[in-house]
Design an enzyme around this catalytic site. Structure first.
Site, PDB file in Angstrom:
ATOM      1  N   ARG A   1       0.394 -21.359  -4.120  1.00  0.00           N
ATOM      2  CA  ARG A   1       0.055 -20.704  -2.849  1.00  0.00           C
ATOM      3  C   ARG A   1      -1.302 -21.214  -2.388  1.00  0.00           C
ATOM      4  NH1 ARG A   1      -0.895 -14.984  -3.607  1.00  0.00           N
ATOM      5  NH2 ARG A   1      -3.082 -15.534  -3.372  1.00  0.00           N
TER       6      ARG A   1
ATOM      7  N   GLU B   1      -8.590 -21.515  -1.192  1.00  0.00           N
ATOM      8  CA  GLU B   1      -8.280 -22.114  -2.490  1.00  0.00           C
ATOM      9  C   GLU B   1      -6.800 -22.457  -2.605  1.00  0.00           C
ATOM     10  OE1 GLU B   1      -8.322 -19.940  -6.130  1.00  0.00           O
ATOM     11  OE2 GLU B   1      -7.581 -18.111  -5.214  1.00  0.00           O
TER      12      GLU B   1
ATOM     13  N   ASN C   1      -3.841 -22.050  -5.240  1.00  0.00           N
ATOM     14  CA  ASN C   1      -3.489 -21.331  -6.465  1.00  0.00           C
ATOM     15  C   ASN C   1      -2.296 -22.018  -7.102  1.00  0.00           C
ATOM     16  OD1 ASN C   1      -5.139 -18.727  -6.208  1.00  0.00           O
ATOM     17  ND2 ASN C   1      -4.128 -18.863  -4.225  1.00  0.00           N
TER      18      ASN C   1
ATOM     19  N   SER D   1       1.191 -14.473  -6.567  1.00  0.00           N
ATOM     20  CA  SER D   1       1.918 -13.197  -6.596  1.00  0.00           C
ATOM     21  C   SER D   1       2.234 -12.682  -5.198  1.00  0.00           C
ATOM     22  CB  SER D   1       1.088 -12.164  -7.366  1.00  0.00           C
ATOM     23  OG  SER D   1      -0.140 -11.992  -6.733  1.00  0.00           O
TER      24      SER D   1
ATOM     25  N   LYS E   1     -11.453 -24.440  -9.481  1.00  0.00           N
ATOM     26  CA  LYS E   1     -12.314 -24.590  -8.294  1.00  0.00           C
ATOM     27  C   LYS E   1     -12.997 -25.960  -8.295  1.00  0.00           C
ATOM     28  CE  LYS E   1     -11.939 -20.013  -7.318  1.00  0.00           C
ATOM     29  NZ  LYS E   1     -10.691 -19.644  -7.946  1.00  0.00           N
TER      30      LYS E   1
ATOM     31  N   LYS F   1     -18.886 -19.899  -6.679  1.00  0.00           N
ATOM     32  CA  LYS F   1     -17.648 -19.640  -7.431  1.00  0.00           C
ATOM     33  C   LYS F   1     -17.676 -20.242  -8.831  1.00  0.00           C
ATOM     34  CE  LYS F   1     -14.618 -19.635  -3.368  1.00  0.00           C
ATOM     35  NZ  LYS F   1     -13.297 -20.002  -2.864  1.00  0.00           N
TER      36      LYS F   1
ATOM     37  N   GLU G   1      -9.981 -17.297 -12.031  1.00  0.00           N
ATOM     38  CA  GLU G   1      -8.925 -16.896 -11.100  1.00  0.00           C
ATOM     39  C   GLU G   1      -8.768 -15.384 -11.144  1.00  0.00           C
ATOM     40  OE1 GLU G   1      -7.158 -18.943  -9.191  1.00  0.00           O
ATOM     41  OE2 GLU G   1      -8.278 -20.625  -9.995  1.00  0.00           O
ATOM     42  N   GLY G   2      -8.113 -14.869 -10.128  1.00  0.00           N
ATOM     43  CA  GLY G   2      -7.676 -13.479 -10.201  1.00  0.00           C
ATOM     44  C   GLY G   2      -8.563 -12.498  -9.459  1.00  0.00           C
TER      45      GLY G   2
ATOM     46  N   ARG H   1      -2.900 -11.153   3.697  1.00  0.00           N
ATOM     47  CA  ARG H   1      -3.662 -10.072   3.063  1.00  0.00           C
ATOM     48  C   ARG H   1      -4.851  -9.767   3.970  1.00  0.00           C
ATOM     49  NH1 ARG H   1      -5.049 -12.854  -2.277  1.00  0.00           N
ATOM     50  NH2 ARG H   1      -5.175 -14.563  -0.799  1.00  0.00           N
TER      51      ARG H   1
HETATM   52  P1  ADP Z   1      -9.849 -16.133  -6.832  1.00  0.00           P
HETATM   53  O1  ADP Z   1      -9.345 -17.270  -7.622  1.00  0.00           O
HETATM   54  O2  ADP Z   1     -10.616 -15.152  -7.633  1.00  0.00           O
HETATM   55  O3  ADP Z   1      -8.793 -15.522  -5.959  1.00  0.00           O
HETATM   56  P2  ADP Z   1     -10.963 -17.163  -4.343  1.00  0.00           P
HETATM   57  O4  ADP Z   1     -11.655 -18.448  -4.193  1.00  0.00           O
HETATM   58  O5  ADP Z   1      -9.632 -17.066  -3.719  1.00  0.00           O
HETATM   59  O6  ADP Z   1     -10.938 -16.797  -5.893  1.00  0.00           O
HETATM   60  O7  ADP Z   1     -11.877 -16.019  -3.750  1.00  0.00           O
HETATM   61  C1  ADP Z   1     -11.542 -14.669  -3.795  1.00  0.00           C
HETATM   62  C2  ADP Z   1     -11.729 -14.063  -2.419  1.00  0.00           C
HETATM   63  O8  ADP Z   1     -13.059 -14.245  -1.966  1.00  0.00           O
HETATM   64  C3  ADP Z   1     -10.849 -14.668  -1.358  1.00  0.00           C
HETATM   65  O9  ADP Z   1      -9.576 -14.044  -1.331  1.00  0.00           O
HETATM   66  C4  ADP Z   1     -11.661 -14.413  -0.095  1.00  0.00           C
HETATM   67  O10 ADP Z   1     -11.432 -13.110   0.395  1.00  0.00           O
HETATM   68  C5  ADP Z   1     -13.094 -14.506  -0.571  1.00  0.00           C
HETATM   69  N1  ADP Z   1     -13.612 -15.868  -0.363  1.00  0.00           N
HETATM   70  C6  ADP Z   1     -13.497 -16.914  -1.202  1.00  0.00           C
HETATM   71  N2  ADP Z   1     -14.046 -18.016  -0.682  1.00  0.00           N
HETATM   72  C7  ADP Z   1     -14.522 -17.671   0.519  1.00  0.00           C
HETATM   73  C8  ADP Z   1     -15.199 -18.382   1.554  1.00  0.00           C
HETATM   74  N3  ADP Z   1     -15.495 -19.668   1.436  1.00  0.00           N
HETATM   75  N4  ADP Z   1     -15.536 -17.690   2.659  1.00  0.00           N
HETATM   76  C9  ADP Z   1     -15.234 -16.378   2.807  1.00  0.00           C
HETATM   77  N5  ADP Z   1     -14.602 -15.659   1.861  1.00  0.00           N
HETATM   78  C10 ADP Z   1     -14.248 -16.290   0.729  1.00  0.00           C
HETATM   79 MG    MG Z   2      -7.798 -16.297  -4.374  1.00  0.00          MG
END
Ligand code: ADP
Ligand code: MG
Length: 528
Positions: A160, A180, A182, A187, A342, A400, A404-405, A489
């Site tokens: 995803r 990102e 995934n 899920s 990442k 970051k 994950e998660g 979401r």
């Molecule tokens: P994870 O692997 O924990 O899901 P993500 O990179 O998807 O990590 O980040 C988790 C959440 O943080 C995302 O669903 C989003 O809401 C927020 N987020 C992540 N990166 C950004 C960004 N560059 N700008 C704004 N919000 C972000």
């Molecule tokens: Mg995420």
């Protein structure tokens, strides 16, 4: 809506309005002020979603449509279920950005597969991370041990890609930005049918005057189809699909929907085991088949195994190695999971990287157009510059780690605090810095999970679009490569994290509109 039903409903609304007018006048006299001063309160109270009867129905409807999770810890799996939060009406989403995200998904599926097969790229991208991040290191060790004589029947991708819209104000325009990729435990596909039926009910009953353009969403079916294709390639009708799960799974109904659909449409049986149980019950049989008790597993689906807490002892790592050494098709393999880190994504965003894996320049351009700025924090002059930038202007970035998660990133002043802590340590190389994306807010009506009092709240929200991708390759033959439905979401503007599992965001459906109308409409929604 039938005429009789409509009449009945408007009668009920009229009664409700009369009650509200009375409340309005009482409120004014209690506050010793003119009724006009509390007019906004009156309007707020007369909205349909303030009607307790409506709220009761909507909460019940989420439960009866299976949009639920296990609520309490320490009870038997299916004994207590309650609603997952949802947006009561679909949020607006610009059609062209949605189409772009869907169009580039097969490109990202191929990219994930190609990168996972490039030992050089994975090794050089993760080199510095491996020195300080023991979780990624152990996963990499398994990948290295098993990659030469890779036995997997198929490479199986259930991915995803997540996106936010970057809104730079009226003059700056708006672009789709990938948050990102995934590759593990993607899920919430399981809720798509229930959410569809929930939103259809709401729009026909309460929002007759609004038109929602919700696209068809076959993410559950597409996920199940991909599993069935990989299972079929194994050529053993008795074989099962093994779900690797956490010790305690709160999001179990989402997983159950996949399990049930696999049986209903393909008569495929599923098993659920933790890594620790796999350690106790599984072995490699003839021809390196994965055998759990006496059942052969054709496919393994990891809904756990992406977090260090899923590997409390060496036993769980041994179980992962055992699975990885077998002929089962894995979603994901260690290589796919490493591709989803990442750090690898940050490397892919650097100039020239995509071109190594994608030959079509037009596709490269489209895929690249979705990238947000990402910066390595290596101990190099560029890395030092990125550290300084983050310290000067932490609000511009998200920091970051390789996790994950949800719940692991740093935002706002926490970026500065964490950066101060790691800037002079080797640990800093296991983080990446990303430009913060600011999606345009719109008004959303939120039905929150397990509240003390049943009520709906209307507040400014922002959305994150996920496009699922499915991919199956056997040898050099790509059997499946497609965009496989979507999810939306949505969360209150002030919430940094995302994710349904961590309770930061809520399930939503996109209502597609032309981009010109999107901005006009969402501004209007905020003013209303
Ligand atoms: P994870 O692997 O924990 O899901 P993500 O990179 O998807 O990590 O980040 C988790 C959440 O943080 C995302 O669903 C989003 O809401 C927020 N987020 C992540 N990166 C950004 C960004 N560059 N700008 C704004 N919000 C972000
Ligand atoms: Mg995420």
């Amino acid at each position: 809506m039938a005429a009789g039903q409509r009449k009945c409903r408007s009668k009920r609304i009229n009664v409700w309005r009369q009650v509200m007018v009375k409340t309005w006048i009482e409120e004014a006299s209690r506050n010793n002020c003119s009724a006009l001063r509390v007019l906004p309160l009156y309007y707020a109270m007369t909205e349909w979603y303030r009607d307790p009867e409506t709220v009761r129905v909507l909460y019940g409807l989420t439960v009866s449509n299976g949009i639920v999770k296990k609520l309490s810890s320490g009870v038997a799996e299916s004994s207590v279920a309650g609603t997952i939060g949802v947006l009561v009406t679909p949020s607006l989403y610009p059609l062209d950005q949605f189409t772009l995200a869907r169009d580039v998904q097969p490109g990202f599926n191929s990219l994930i597969d190609s990168v996972s097969r490039s030992h050089e790229f994975l090794t050089s991208a993760l080199e510095n991370v491996l020195e300080t991040d023991s979780f990624t290191r152990r996963l990499f060790e398994i990948y290295k041990k098993t990659r030469q004589d890779n036995q997997q029947t198929c490479s199986l991708g259930i991915h995803r890609c997540d996106y936010m819209l970057d809104w730079r104000g009226d003059d700056g325009g708006m672009g789709l930005r990938q948050i990102e990729i995934n590759t593990v435990a993607c899920s919430i596909q399981g809720f798509a049918p229930g959410l569809k039926s929930f939103h259809e009910y709401v729009s026909s009953r309460y929002a007759e005057n609004e038109t929602f353009n919700v696209p068809q969403n076959l993410c559950l079916e597409a996920t199940v189809d991909a599993f069935a294709i990989a299972w079929n390639e194994f050529k053993n009708e008795e074989a099962a699909i093994l779900f690797v799960v956490e010790e305690e799974t709160f999001n179990m109904y989402d997983q159950l929907a996949i399990e049930v659909d696999l049986w209903k449409r393909y008569s495929i049986k599923c098993l659920r085991r933790t890594l620790s149980q796999v350690h106790g019950e599984a072995r490699l049989g003839p021809g390196r088949q994965l055998i759990l008790l006496d059942i052969v597993c054709a496919v393994v689906y990891f809904r756990a195994g992406y977090s260090p807490s899923d590997y409390p002892t060496d036993k769980e790592w041994e179980a992962r190695l055992l699975i990885e050494s077998s002929t089962a098709s894995l979603s994901p393999s260690a290589a796919y999971q490493l591709m989803g880190t990442k750090k690898v994504q940050q490397c892919l965003a650097s100039p020239g990287a995509l071109e190594q894996f994608v030959s079509d320049p037009k596709l490269v351009k489209k895929m690249r157009s979705t990238f947000a700025g990402q910066y390595a924090l290596d101990k190099t002059p560029e890395g030092d510059r990125a550290v300084e930038l983050a310290l000067q202007d932490p609000d511009r970035f998200v920091l970051k780690p390789q996790r994950e998660g949800g719940g692991n990133n740093y935002y706002g002043n926490d970026v500065r605090v964490k950066m101060e802590e790691i800037r002079d340590t080797p640990e800093r190389e296991a983080y990446i810095l990303m430009d913060r994306v600011h999606p345009p807010p719109q008004m959303g009506l939120i039905l929150r999970p397990h509240p003390r009092v049943l009520e709906l709240e209307r507040e400014p929200v922002i959305s994150e679009l996920g496009i699922y991708g499915t991919y199956v390759r056997r040898g050099e033959k790509v059997v499946l490569n497609t965009a496989a439905g979507h999810c939306l979401r949505t969360k209150p503007v002030a919430v940094n994290e995302g994710g349904i599992g961590v309770g930061a965001s809520y399930l939503d459906s996109p209502s597609l509109v032309a981009t010109e109308d999107f901005i006009r409409k969402i501004k209007h929604s905020i003013i209303m």
